[in-house]
Design a protein around this motif. Structure first.
Motif, short mmCIF file in Angstrom:
data_model
loop_
_atom_site.label_atom_id
_atom_site.label_comp_id
_atom_site.label_asym_id
_atom_site.label_seq_id
_atom_site.Cartn_x
_atom_site.Cartn_y
_atom_site.Cartn_z
N ARG A 119 0.84 -1.20 0.00
CA ARG A 119 0.00 0.00 0.00
C ARG A 119 0.87 1.25 0.00
O ARG A 119 1.95 1.26 0.59
CB ARG A 119 -0.94 0.00 1.21
N SER A 120 0.39 2.28 -0.68
CA SER A 120 1.13 3.53 -0.78
C SER A 120 0.16 4.69 -0.71
O SER A 120 -1.01 4.57 -1.08
CB SER A 120 1.91 3.57 -2.11
N ILE A 121 0.67 5.84 -0.24
CA ILE A 121 -0.16 7.05 -0.20
C ILE A 121 -0.19 7.75 -1.56
O ILE A 121 -0.92 8.71 -1.76
CB ILE A 121 0.34 8.03 0.88
N ASP A 122 0.63 7.25 -2.49
CA ASP A 122 0.74 7.89 -3.80
C ASP A 122 -0.22 7.23 -4.79
O ASP A 122 -0.07 6.06 -5.13
CB ASP A 122 2.19 7.76 -4.30
N ASP A 123 -1.20 7.98 -5.27
CA ASP A 123 -2.12 7.47 -6.30
C ASP A 123 -2.04 8.33 -7.55
O ASP A 123 -3.02 8.46 -8.28
CB ASP A 123 -3.55 7.41 -5.77
N PHE A 169 -4.75 2.58 -4.05
CA PHE A 169 -3.54 2.69 -3.22
C PHE A 169 -2.89 1.33 -2.97
O PHE A 169 -1.93 1.26 -2.21
CB PHE A 169 -3.89 3.33 -1.88
N GLU A 170 -3.39 0.26 -3.59
CA GLU A 170 -2.86 -1.07 -3.32
C GLU A 170 -2.31 -1.71 -4.59
O GLU A 170 -2.94 -1.68 -5.64
CB GLU A 170 -3.95 -1.97 -2.72
N THR A 209 -7.17 7.09 -6.80
CA THR A 209 -8.00 6.44 -5.77
C THR A 209 -7.60 4.98 -5.52
O THR A 209 -8.22 4.32 -4.69
CB THR A 209 -9.51 6.49 -6.13
#
Length: 366
Positions: free
Chosen positions: A206-210, A217-218, A215
């Protein structure tokens, strides 16, 4: 890209993609014989070639019909088989109602030769059930769109997967297929074949960067690692989303879930090119594992409305690509985090200066 090398008949499909490196060669062998399958073979020779005994391959006993020459150059091989598509819906009692399974080994496949694009390095395997009793495929089809890469980069259309020259992409597409329920959801089953001493693991990151896939994040990866030295040999990688449009946008996103990796308790189609390459040892000498990828929201209405579903997965050799923050995102983060610090520092200086000026207005007491 070679189509049916050594065979002048388009009644069956075998596509060979060969990538030559400084001291090695990567072979991708795609086929719809038996069931849609891709063989991945890495060799330590720049001159290794694919050999096919077509008479034996199309016989009831295809074991040994496909090999790499010289055989001693092969350092690793694996296979991915797209076996079945399930369709189900949830009843009011929350029980899952499954409809008859679409077995992809029973599909009739169009000639890939008409879709080959040697410039874009793309091809498409399109099929329908040989027997369509429900009529769901009367105006629809199922397809696997293959893309090879010559260099590292990132796809333009969503989900904008990052790729390397050691990878390829396959896009699973359902188009125009009539669902058999009011809230149908679909599940794609795929199987992997690995040599003894190779273990597979399913990873979720998972990342905060999309930035590239809004939308979402996985990122999920199915990696094959050697049990001897823990090196990563091959991978499948995908974003936790599918899309309901040929020109996907953020609002076309369809929920995508993986249902865990487990040992397969069934046999692969005998006519599959897996048996032609690995022989009769599939399931004993070689390990077969399976994973299910499900598509659809809680009510399954996205596909019901669009009648289109597309899911992209990257596959290749070595480590899967890792997304990193782009310079634009790093700049935005720097401004977002740095501005409060600058304001705090400036504010502290202003307060200290104001206090010092106020105290200096008084005369010292003798």
């Amino acid at each position: 890209m070679q189509y049916n090398p050594g065979w002048n008949n388009s009644s069956v499909n075998l596509l060979h993609v060969r990538a030559v490196g400084p001291s090695d060669t990567l072979h991708y062998i795609w086929s719809s014989i038996g069931a849609p399958t891709v063989l991945l073979v890495a060799t330590a020779s720049r001159s290794s070639t694919l050999c096919v005994n077509w008479t034996q391959l199309l016989s009831p006993a295809p074991a040994g019909a496909i090999w790499i020459d010289p055989p001693s150059s092969v350092v690793y091989s694996t296979a991915i088989v797209f076996t079945k598509v399930f369709e189900y819906s949830e009843a009011k009692t929350l029980e899952e109602l499954f409809y008859p399974t679409y077995d992809l080994s029973d599909f009739s496949w169009d000639s890939v030769n008409h879709t080959l694009n040697h410039t874009a390095l793309t091809a498409e395997f399109t099929g329908i059930p040989a027997t369509d009793r429900s009529g769901s495929f009367s105006n629809g089809s199922l397809a696997f769109r293959v893309t090879a890469y010559e260099a590292s980069g990132r796809d333009g259309p969503l989900p904008s997967l990052l790729h390397t020259a050691n990878s390829s992409k396959v896009e699973f597409v359902l188009a125009g297929v009539v669902p058999r329920g009011n809230s149908s959801r679909f599940v794609l089953e795929l199987a992997t074949v690995e040599e003894t001493g190779v273990a597979q693991k399913l990873r979720s990151t998972r990342s905060i960067d999309d930035e590239y896939t809004p939308t979402i994040f996985e990122m999920l990866s199915l990696v094959a690692k050697s049990q001897n030295d823990s090196s990563t040999l091959s991978f499948l990688q995908w974003k936790a989303t599918a899309y309901g449009s040929q020109t996907p946008r953020r609002e076309d996103s369809i929920q995508c879930r993986s249902r865990g990796l487990q040992a397969a308790n069934w046999s692969l189609p005998v006519s599959s090119i897996v048996h032609a390459y690995f022989g009769e040892g599939v399931g004993s000498t070689y390990t077969v594992s399976a994973i299910n990828i499900s598509f659809g929201g809680e009510d399954g209405k996205v596909y019901q409305e669009k009648r289109y579903l597309s899911w992209s997965v990257l596959l290749g050799f070595g480590q899967p690509p890792k997304d990193a923050f782009s310079p634009l995102v790093i700049s935005i983060m720097a401004v977002a985090l740095g501005t409060p610090m600058v304001m705090l520092l400036v504010g502290s200086c202003v307060v200290l200066f104001a206090q010092r000026k106020r105290y200096s207005e008084y005369e010292p007491i003798n």
